[in-house]
Design an enzyme around this catalytic site. Structure first.
Site, PDB file in Angstrom:
ATOM      1  N   HIS A   4       0.841  -1.196   0.000  1.00  0.00           N
ATOM      2  CA  HIS A   4       0.000   0.000   0.000  1.00  0.00           C
ATOM      3  C   HIS A   4       0.875   1.245   0.000  1.00  0.00           C
ATOM      4  O   HIS A   4       1.933   1.274   0.626  1.00  0.00           O
ATOM      5  CB  HIS A   4      -0.923   0.022   1.213  1.00  0.00           C
ATOM      6  CG  HIS A   4      -1.990  -1.014   1.146  1.00  0.00           C
ATOM      7  ND1 HIS A   4      -3.111  -0.870   0.361  1.00  0.00           N
ATOM      8  CD2 HIS A   4      -2.116  -2.206   1.751  1.00  0.00           C
ATOM      9  CE1 HIS A   4      -3.881  -1.934   0.492  1.00  0.00           C
ATOM     10  NE2 HIS A   4      -3.292  -2.771   1.335  1.00  0.00           N
ATOM     11  N   THR A  32      15.197  -2.783   0.036  1.00  0.00           N
ATOM     12  CA  THR A  32      14.292  -1.765  -0.503  1.00  0.00           C
ATOM     13  C   THR A  32      14.700  -1.288  -1.886  1.00  0.00           C
ATOM     14  O   THR A  32      13.933  -0.576  -2.534  1.00  0.00           O
ATOM     15  CB  THR A  32      14.236  -0.546   0.437  1.00  0.00           C
ATOM     16  OG1 THR A  32      15.554   0.000   0.552  1.00  0.00           O
ATOM     17  CG2 THR A  32      13.717  -0.940   1.814  1.00  0.00           C
ATOM     18  N   LYS A  33      15.935  -1.631  -2.312  1.00  0.00           N
ATOM     19  CA  LYS A  33      16.397  -1.217  -3.643  1.00  0.00           C
ATOM     20  C   LYS A  33      17.258  -2.323  -4.235  1.00  0.00           C
ATOM     21  O   LYS A  33      17.661  -3.264  -3.537  1.00  0.00           O
ATOM     22  CB  LYS A  33      17.148   0.108  -3.584  1.00  0.00           C
ATOM     23  CG  LYS A  33      18.313   0.141  -2.642  1.00  0.00           C
ATOM     24  CD  LYS A  33      18.873   1.538  -2.523  1.00  0.00           C
ATOM     25  CE  LYS A  33      19.943   1.577  -1.447  1.00  0.00           C
ATOM     26  NZ  LYS A  33      20.437   2.902  -1.205  1.00  0.00           N
TER      27      LYS A  33
END
Length: 188
Positions: free
Chosen positions: A106, A153-154
């Site tokens: 989300h 996250t990357k």
């Protein structure tokens, strides 16, 4: 084409797909037989599973028809594989216990709390250590290692070890990798 894909896009067809997947994630995933679990994932749900790949008991899947796992890879127990936006796992990938791989989440800043996501790709010879989390849109490079408990996250470059929250560079990894994973334990 899987059996469930033969249903037209009706509410009843959608209900049956969700019912069957719910049954898999709550009950069938604990059947102590690789053959039965792989049959259900391949032939009933349309998941692509390569030769000598092993998916242990307790692995929860979302949208298995959008998940592809190549040859000689291992997904250990109690993992979450989210294929809703696409999940591709290469050859000789070792995904340890309780790893969470998400392709949808989300948007916390959206006034409507909308869902947003992107595919996750894990290239050949990668190692994802226990209790790690990989977030949507991440690519794990060939031979990369994600340390225990990391939150990725990357993108992770090839042959690099990362760890921490959020995951950061730790060190380089040997690039001369030729092993083949063929790990099967009974009742796993």
């Amino acid at each position: 084409m899987s059996i469930l894909n033969s249903f037209k896009e009706t509410k009843f067809g959608q209900f049956l797909r969700h019912l069957h997947l719910g049954l898999y994630n709550r009950f069938f995933t604990y059947i102590p037989s690789f053959t039965v679990r792989h049959f259900l994932l391949r032939d009933l749900y349309g998941m692509k599973i390569g030769r000598d790949t092993n998916i242990h008991m307790g692995v929860m899947v979302f949208a298995p028809q959008r998940i592809s796992i190549d040859d000689n890879s291992i997904v250990h127990f109690d993992c979450i594989l989210d294929g809703r936006c696409g999940l591709t796992i290469g050859k000789c990938v070792d995904i340890s216990y309780q790893v969470n791989i998400f392709t949808l989440q989300h948007d916390l800043d959206s006034p409507d709390y909308i869902s947003t996501g992107a595919p996750v790709v894990i290239h050949d010879y990668s190692v994802i250590a226990g209790r790690s989390t990989i977030l949507p849109g991440v690519t794990i490079g060939k031979g990369a290692v994600v340390a225990t408990g990391a939150v990725v996250t990357k993108d992770v470059p090839e042959y690099v070890m990362v760890g921490g929250v959020p995951a950061q560079f730790i060190r380089q990894r040997n690039q001369n990798l030729t092993y083949k994973l063929k790990y099967r334990r009974y009742f796993h």
